[in-house]
Design a protein around this motif. Structure first.
Motif, mmCIF file in Angstrom:
data_model
loop_
_atom_site.group_PDB
_atom_site.id
_atom_site.type_symbol
_atom_site.label_atom_id
_atom_site.label_comp_id
_atom_site.label_asym_id
_atom_site.label_seq_id
_atom_site.Cartn_x
_atom_site.Cartn_y
_atom_site.Cartn_z
ATOM 1 N N SER A 131 0.859 -1.182 -0.093
ATOM 2 C CA SER A 131 0.137 -0.171 0.089
ATOM 3 C C SER A 131 0.933 1.098 0.111
ATOM 4 C CB SER A 131 -1.045 -0.017 1.191
ATOM 5 O OG SER A 131 -1.684 1.258 1.173
ATOM 6 N N THR A 132 0.617 2.251 -0.730
ATOM 7 C CA THR A 132 1.080 3.423 -0.807
ATOM 8 C C THR A 132 0.268 4.658 -0.395
ATOM 9 O OG1 THR A 132 0.499 4.111 -3.148
ATOM 10 C CG2 THR A 132 2.633 2.792 -2.566
ATOM 11 N N ARG A 133 -0.810 4.376 0.036
ATOM 12 C CA ARG A 133 -1.933 5.259 0.464
ATOM 13 C C ARG A 133 -1.361 6.202 1.698
ATOM 14 N NH1 ARG A 133 -7.156 1.815 0.909
ATOM 15 N NH2 ARG A 133 -5.685 0.393 1.803
ATOM 16 N N GLY A 134 -1.856 7.503 1.854
ATOM 17 C CA GLY A 134 -1.419 8.352 2.836
ATOM 18 C C GLY A 134 -2.230 8.203 4.062
ATOM 19 N N GLY A 135 -2.516 9.132 4.771
ATOM 20 C CA GLY A 135 -3.423 9.316 6.052
ATOM 21 C C GLY A 135 -2.308 9.425 7.237
ATOM 22 N N PHE A 136 -3.130 9.328 8.391
ATOM 23 C CA PHE A 136 -2.717 9.921 9.521
ATOM 24 C C PHE A 136 -1.705 8.373 9.845
ATOM 25 C CE2 PHE A 136 -6.316 12.331 10.128
ATOM 26 C CZ PHE A 136 -5.807 13.599 10.231
ATOM 27 N N GLY A 137 -0.649 8.511 10.443
ATOM 28 C CA GLY A 137 0.405 7.464 10.813
ATOM 29 C C GLY A 137 1.380 7.515 9.814
ATOM 30 N N THR A 138 1.297 7.866 8.642
ATOM 31 C CA THR A 138 2.360 7.830 7.467
ATOM 32 C C THR A 138 3.277 8.849 7.501
ATOM 33 O OG1 THR A 138 0.926 9.055 5.915
ATOM 34 C CG2 THR A 138 0.699 6.701 5.971
ATOM 35 N N GLY A 139 2.945 10.023 8.127
ATOM 36 C CA GLY A 139 3.826 11.133 8.339
ATOM 37 C C GLY A 139 4.085 11.880 7.129
ATOM 38 N N PRO A 140 5.186 12.707 7.146
ATOM 39 C CA PRO A 140 5.575 13.761 6.019
ATOM 40 C C PRO A 140 6.533 12.964 4.979
ATOM 41 C CG PRO A 140 6.854 14.143 7.859
ATOM 42 C CD PRO A 140 5.975 12.970 8.536
ATOM 43 N N ARG A 141 7.135 11.711 5.384
ATOM 44 C CA ARG A 141 8.018 11.057 4.435
ATOM 45 C C ARG A 141 7.447 10.003 3.538
ATOM 46 N NH1 ARG A 141 13.452 11.966 6.038
ATOM 47 N NH2 ARG A 141 14.036 9.960 5.394
ATOM 48 N N ARG A 142 6.126 9.945 3.396
ATOM 49 C CA ARG A 142 5.466 8.929 2.377
ATOM 50 C C ARG A 142 6.013 8.922 1.179
ATOM 51 N NH1 ARG A 142 0.848 8.809 -0.956
ATOM 52 N NH2 ARG A 142 0.534 11.036 -0.436
ATOM 53 N N LYS A 143 6.289 10.090 0.337
ATOM 54 C CA LYS A 143 6.905 10.096 -0.671
ATOM 55 C C LYS A 143 8.220 9.547 -0.928
ATOM 56 C CE LYS A 143 4.149 13.610 -2.862
ATOM 57 N NZ LYS A 143 4.105 15.262 -3.185
ATOM 58 N N TRP A 144 8.873 9.818 0.181
ATOM 59 C CA TRP A 144 10.262 9.414 0.369
ATOM 60 C C TRP A 144 10.150 7.920 0.688
ATOM 61 C CZ3 TRP A 144 15.329 11.358 0.646
ATOM 62 C CH2 TRP A 144 16.356 10.547 1.197
ATOM 63 N N GLN A 145 9.491 7.336 1.305
ATOM 64 C CA GLN A 145 9.219 5.913 1.731
ATOM 65 C C GLN A 145 8.757 5.239 0.725
ATOM 66 O OE1 GLN A 145 6.545 6.014 4.875
ATOM 67 N NE2 GLN A 145 8.312 6.661 6.370
ATOM 68 N N THR A 146 7.974 5.651 -0.178
ATOM 69 C CA THR A 146 7.438 5.101 -1.132
ATOM 70 C C THR A 146 8.680 4.780 -2.270
ATOM 71 O OG1 THR A 146 5.115 5.799 -1.293
ATOM 72 C CG2 THR A 146 6.089 5.286 -3.368
ATOM 73 N N MET A 147 9.477 5.827 -2.733
ATOM 74 C CA MET A 147 10.586 5.658 -3.518
ATOM 75 C C MET A 147 11.654 4.944 -3.158
ATOM 76 S SD MET A 147 10.827 9.612 -5.223
ATOM 77 C CE MET A 147 9.306 10.351 -5.967
ATOM 78 N N VAL A 148 11.813 4.924 -1.780
ATOM 79 C CA VAL A 148 13.036 4.060 -1.394
ATOM 80 C C VAL A 148 12.411 2.383 -1.554
ATOM 81 C CG1 VAL A 148 14.042 3.040 0.692
ATOM 82 C CG2 VAL A 148 13.934 5.548 0.314
ATOM 83 N N ARG A 149 11.098 2.286 -1.299
ATOM 84 C CA ARG A 149 11.001 0.800 -1.469
ATOM 85 C C ARG A 149 10.831 0.386 -2.903
ATOM 86 N NH1 ARG A 149 5.370 1.257 2.473
ATOM 87 N NH2 ARG A 149 6.636 1.022 4.508
ATOM 88 N N ALA A 150 10.256 1.310 -3.935
ATOM 89 C CA ALA A 150 10.386 0.904 -5.167
ATOM 90 C C ALA A 150 11.756 0.848 -5.824
ATOM 91 C CB ALA A 150 9.367 2.119 -5.941
ATOM 92 N N LEU A 151 12.725 1.727 -5.354
ATOM 93 C CA LEU A 151 14.089 1.470 -5.885
ATOM 94 C C LEU A 151 14.568 0.350 -5.268
ATOM 95 C CD1 LEU A 151 15.171 5.402 -5.523
ATOM 96 C CD2 LEU A 151 14.589 4.349 -7.633
ATOM 97 N N ASP A 152 14.379 -0.073 -4.284
ATOM 98 C CA ASP A 152 14.797 -1.352 -3.540
ATOM 99 C C ASP A 152 14.448 -2.496 -4.353
ATOM 100 O OD1 ASP A 152 16.281 -2.801 -1.399
ATOM 101 O OD2 ASP A 152 14.422 -3.383 -0.938
ATOM 102 N N ARG A 153 13.236 -2.546 -4.783
ATOM 103 C CA ARG A 153 12.496 -3.739 -5.482
ATOM 104 C C ARG A 153 12.964 -3.807 -6.847
ATOM 105 N NH1 ARG A 153 7.934 -6.955 -3.149
ATOM 106 N NH2 ARG A 153 8.154 -6.580 -0.870
#
Length: 368
Positions: free
Chosen positions: A260-282
């Protein structure tokens, strides 16, 4: 990779990005694809709503510098949100809705009911080295103390007020009594969404980073001898803006993998960063691709005189600076506005119709 090379980045054999050695206009060029992507995705909305909001922008000939009367308007209605949305698309850097506690303001010119500029604040990052080096937070209370500050997410003036140093006005207003009073009224006694904690409703400082390296807007920003914006050095040069054209593809790729890449409470300001890190890693790519190398200057706005003592728990109450909105406006008018208006007259030629050419794209191009 091709898009990064076109923007001037050098890519070494180990995949490390090296930013181009360019001036501020070049840096704007690097940001432009991400900003244009936002404009393209909002074309239908803009075509419906721009005619309604264009009258809130001034022609240069409509402005009489001596008569400019700034007022602060908190964004609360749909019309105000839409005006903010249109104006923010004029920025050279991409727009973000922000996160956590948020405040948005329009700075209007009461003399002609035209928009001068925008100010938006959001919850600060919990970890921010340039800020955190200043304080020794009380044990276990860092989150509580940091969340009595906010981060400036958007700050600036729109044409033609930007030609008259309206950005300096908005920066001064950010430190005004009225901003922290709005914060107090909005968040006093209100529990946080994530932890359901009631934090002290004090707003004791603001932080921000410059858009393009060293900032001419914040440096030497003073009021009656008080330094409004204090430079804390530079960021390390990491971020996501240079890969934003790929962000939708990264999201779709991860969703196809059941992540899941959806935002919302608990995902914080780094959602885009985390999404990109995960995608790059995979994808088998290094997260070092997020190191664009463009360092931004970091600034602190002190809203209290005892900031260190308060943030470190040595003082229990903040000693607020007294910076009335009206006094800051008067200072700006005498220090920046009138001298600028006398020295330059290019601002008189600005026509708000130019906003259409900036925001509306020919339909055949938008469809590509």
């Amino acid at each position: 990779m091709d898009r990064l090379k076109e923007a001037g980045f050098l890519i070494s054999e180990d995949g490390t990005l090296h930013p181009p050695l360019i001036d501020k206009e070049g840096l704007r060029q690097i940001h432009r694809p991400a900003s244009q992507l936002e404009i393209i995705t909002r074309q239908d909305w803009l075509r419906r709503h721009l005619p309604e909001y264009l009258p809130f922008f001034a022609n240069g000939e409509e402005i009489i510098p001596e008569h400019i009367e700034p007022i602060l308007v908190e964004v609360t209605t749909e019309q105000q949100h839409n005006l903010f949305r249109v104006a923010r698309l004029l920025w050279s850097i991409p727009f973000s809705k922000g996160y956590g506690r948020r405040l948005r303001f329009l700075i209007m010119d009461r003399a002609n009911n035209k928009l001068i500029g925008l100010l938006a604040l959001q919850s600060p990052p919990l970890s921010f080295p340039a800020r955190d080096r200043l304080f020794r937070y009380p044990p276990g209370r860092k989150t509580e103390m940091v969340n009595q500050t906010m981060d400036i997410q958007t700050l600036g003036a729109v044409p033609p007020y930007d030609r008259l140093l309206g950005g300096k006005l908005v920066a001064l207003i950010a430190a005004s009594n009225e901003i922290r009073q709005v914060y107090w009224h909005k968040y006093s006694g209100r529990a946080t969404e994530m932890a359901q904690r009631i934090l002290p409703p004090h707003l004791v400082a603001l932080t921000t980073t410059s858009a393009f390296g060293r900032s001419s807007l914040y440096n030497r920003l003073r009021y009656n001898g008080i330094r409004i914006a204090e430079s804390l050095g530079y960021t390390e040069g990491y971020g996501t803006f240079h890969l934003m054209e790929l962000y939708p593809l990264f999201r779709r790729f991860l969703e196809s993998q059941g992540i899941s890449t959806r935002g919302g409470f608990g995902t914080g300001p780094r959602r885009k960063w985390q999404t990109m890190v995960r995608a790059l890693d995979r994808l088998g790519l290094s997260s070092d691709l997020l190191r664009h190398g463009i360092k931004r200057e970091v600034f602190l706005f002190r809203l209290v005189d005892n900031l260190e003592a308060y943030m470190e728990g040595r003082d229990t109450e903040p000693a607020y600076r007294n910076l009335p909105f009206s006094d800051l406006v008067t200072w700006w008018r005498e220090r920046w506005l009138l001298p600028r208006a006398e020295r330059m007259d290019g601002w008189r030629k600005w026509r708000k119709e130019e906003i259409k050419s900036l925001l509306l794209i020919e339909q055949d191009k938008a469809a590509k």
